[in-house]
Write a protein that holds these residues in place. Structure first.
Motif, PDB file in Angstrom:
ATOM      1  N   ARG A 133       0.830  -1.206   0.000  1.00 11.89           N
ATOM      2  CA  ARG A 133       0.000   0.000   0.000  1.00 11.89           C
ATOM      3  C   ARG A 133       0.866   1.259   0.000  1.00 11.89           C
ATOM      4  O   ARG A 133       0.542   2.254  -0.672  1.00 11.89           O
ATOM      5  N   PHE A 134       1.995   1.219   0.742  1.00 10.30           N
ATOM      6  CA  PHE A 134       2.900   2.359   0.742  1.00 10.30           C
ATOM      7  C   PHE A 134       3.486   2.586  -0.653  1.00 10.30           C
ATOM      8  O   PHE A 134       3.541   3.726  -1.137  1.00 10.30           O
ATOM      9  N   ILE A 135       3.930   1.523  -1.308  1.00 11.28           N
ATOM     10  CA  ILE A 135       4.513   1.673  -2.643  1.00 11.28           C
ATOM     11  C   ILE A 135       3.478   2.234  -3.612  1.00 11.28           C
ATOM     12  O   ILE A 135       3.784   3.125  -4.431  1.00 11.28           O
ATOM     13  N   ASP A 136       2.235   1.767  -3.524  1.00 12.56           N
ATOM     14  CA  ASP A 136       1.174   2.299  -4.387  1.00 12.56           C
ATOM     15  C   ASP A 136       0.955   3.786  -4.122  1.00 12.56           C
ATOM     16  O   ASP A 136       0.797   4.583  -5.060  1.00 12.56           O
ATOM     17  N   ALA A 137       0.952   4.168  -2.845  1.00 15.82           N
ATOM     18  CA  ALA A 137       0.743   5.579  -2.494  1.00 15.82           C
ATOM     19  C   ALA A 137       1.926   6.430  -2.949  1.00 15.82           C
ATOM     20  O   ALA A 137       1.741   7.553  -3.444  1.00 15.82           O
ATOM     21  N   PHE A 138       3.137   5.904  -2.789  1.00 17.89           N
ATOM     22  CA  PHE A 138       4.336   6.604  -3.241  1.00 17.89           C
ATOM     23  C   PHE A 138       4.268   6.841  -4.752  1.00 17.89           C
ATOM     24  O   PHE A 138       4.542   7.945  -5.239  1.00 17.89           O
ATOM     25  N   ALA A 139       3.888   5.799  -5.498  1.00 17.37           N
ATOM     26  CA  ALA A 139       3.820   5.916  -6.956  1.00 17.37           C
ATOM     27  C   ALA A 139       2.752   6.887  -7.412  1.00 17.37           C
ATOM     28  O   ALA A 139       2.880   7.493  -8.482  1.00 17.37           O
ATOM     29  N   ALA A 140       1.697   7.053  -6.591  1.00 15.70           N
ATOM     30  CA  ALA A 140       0.577   7.909  -6.990  1.00 15.70           C
ATOM     31  C   ALA A 140       0.677   9.335  -6.439  1.00 15.70           C
ATOM     32  O   ALA A 140      -0.167  10.175  -6.760  1.00 15.70           O
ATOM     33  N   THR A 141       1.696   9.622  -5.634  1.00 20.76           N
ATOM     34  CA  THR A 141       1.802  10.944  -4.998  1.00 20.76           C
ATOM     35  C   THR A 141       1.981  12.053  -6.026  1.00 20.76           C
ATOM     36  O   THR A 141       2.783  11.928  -6.960  1.00 20.76           O
ATOM     37  N   ALA A 142       1.243  13.129  -5.844  1.00 19.66           N
ATOM     38  CA  ALA A 142       1.388  14.313  -6.687  1.00 19.66           C
ATOM     39  C   ALA A 142       2.462  15.198  -6.074  1.00 19.66           C
ATOM     40  O   ALA A 142       2.184  16.086  -5.265  1.00 19.66           O
TER      41      ALA A 142
END
Length: 326
Positions: A312-321
Motif C-alpha cells: 500500500r505504501f509503494i502504491d501511495a508513493f507511486a501515486a503521490t502528486a
C-alpha cells in the motif's frame, strides 16, 4: 537559573545550537539524540523549574506538545526554533516560537535570521547537511566564500548529518553529545576543518557505506526511472547509518525523482525515509503522515511501517502528486 539546550542530533539541530551558544555563551545542559529521537523535551520536565530557560532546536513541536505545555505551565521560559509540524502552537507568554514550514528553510537558517548572520558559517554547515545545497550555495557566495570553502563546509555538514543515523549510539562514529563538544570548540567551522580530522573521518565512513548501498536493486521504480524509486536496506549497522544520507544522495543525483529508502527493522516492518523531487519539493510529509509518520514537505519519514502495509505504501508513493504542500 538553569539553562537547557534540546536539539536533534543531526547537522541542522547541532549547528543551530552551536550558533546560539557562540552568540550567547552560557552554561547549558545539552539534551540531544540520534536522528529519530524526536520526543526529547520530556527529559527536561523533571529538571527544569520556574524561571529556568529552555532552547529547543530542530524538533517537531507536534511530537513534543505535552512536555512543552507542562514546562510552560511550570513557569519555564521556552524558545522554540524549528521547521517541522507544530500542531497547535500554545498561546503562552513564556513561549517564543520561531517556526517556518517552508521547503527552503531549516532550523540553522532560522537561527541565522535571529542572530542576523552572526555565525553564518555554522548556519551554512547546517543547511548543507539538511540537503539545502542550492540555498546554502547562494548564501555562501553572497558571504564571499570560495568554491573550495563551500565544498569544505558542505562535506562537513553532510558528514555530521550522516553521523545522526543509527539504531543506537553503537552504530555511529560519535554519539551526538560528543560530536557537539567537538563542534562547539570553534566559532568558525573553517577553523575546525583546519585543525580536526573529523570531516575526513566521517566522509570516509560515509563513502564506504554508500558504496554498499549502491549495489542494491530497487523494490520499485517508475518506467525508465520516472516518478521515483523505492529501495530497501537490510538491518545491518552500515545500513542503519546510511539510510538518510542515501536518500539525500539519490535525490541530488535525480532532482526529477522522488526517493523512498526503507530499512528492515529487527522486529519486523521498516523504517522509511522519503525525499520529494528537488524540482518539486512537496508531498513527502502528507505521504508519510498517512502511514503514521511525519516530517516536512520535501523530506519526511516513518518510524515503523508494518510489513503488511508495504504494498500500500509503494502504491501511495507511486501515486503521490509531488510538489503539493505537505
Amino acid at each position: 537559573m538553569q539553562r537547557f539546550d534540546v536539539c536533534n542530533g543531526d547537522a541542522d539541530g547541532l549547528c543551530a545550537t552551536v550558533q546560539w551558544r557562540c552568540h550567547e555563551p552560557a552554561q547549558a545542559r545539552l539534551i540531544t539524540g540520534l536522528k529519530r529521537e524526536i520526543s526529547l523535551l520530556a527529559q527536561v520536565q523533571t529538571q527544569a523549574q520556574a524561571g529556568d530557560e529552555v532552547n529547543v532546536f530542530d524538533l517537531s513541536m507536534q511530537r513534543n506538545q505535552p512536555a512543552l505545555s507542562r514546562l510552560l505551565d511550570a513557569g519555564v521560559r521556552v524558545r522554540y526554533v524549528d521547521h517541522h509540524a507544530t500542531g497547535t502552537v500554545p498561546d503562552h507568554p513564556l513561549l517564543q516560537a520561531h517556526v517556518d514550514l517552508g521547503s527552503e528553510v531549516c532550523t540553522s537558517l532560522l537561527v541565522d535570521q535571529l542572530l542576523q548572520g552572526a555565525c553564518r558559517h555554522w548556519a551554512l554547515v547546517g543547511a548543507y547537511g539538511d540537503n539545502l545545497t542550492a540555498v546554502a550555495d547562494q548564501m555562501a557566495i553572497a558571504s564571499g566564500l570560495s568554491q573550495a570553502q563551500r565544498q569544505a563546509l558542505q562535506r562537513l555538514g553532510e558528514g555530521i548529518n550522516y553521523n545522526a543515523y543509527g539504531e543506537s549510539e553503537a552504530d555511529v562514529h560519535l554519539p551526538p553529545t560528543q560530536l557537539y563538544a567537538v563542534l562547539a570548540r570553534y566559532r568558525d567551522p573553517l577553523d575546525l576543518l583546519a585543525q580536526e580530522p573529523l570531516a575526513d573521518e566521517l566522509d570516509a565512513l560515509r563513502q564506504a557505506d554508500l558504496a554498499q548501498a549502491r549495489h542494491l536493486t530497487p523494490l520499485w521504480q517508475g518506467l525508465q526511472g520516472a516518478q521515483g524509486r523505492v529501495l530497501c536496506l537490510p538491518d545491518e549497522a552500515w545500513a542503519r547509518r546510511v539510510v538518510g544520507v542515501l536518500a539525500n544522495e539519490l535525490a541530488n543525483e535525480r532532482p526529477d525523482q522522488a526517493q523512498a529508502v526503507l530499512r528492515q527493522l529487527p522486529g519486523g516492518g521498516y523504517s522509511v525515509s522519503v525525499r520529494a523531487p528537488l524540482q518539486r519539493p512537496g508531498g513527502a510529509a502528507a505521504l508519510c503522515q498517512a502511514f503514521g509518520g511525519n516530517g516536512r514537505a520535501r523530506a519526511a519519514g516513518i518510524d515503523a511501517l508494518p510489513e503488511a502495509d508495504l504494498p500500500r505504501f509503494i502504491d501511495a508513493f507511486a501515486a503521490t502528486a509531488w510538489g503539493t504542500p505537505g
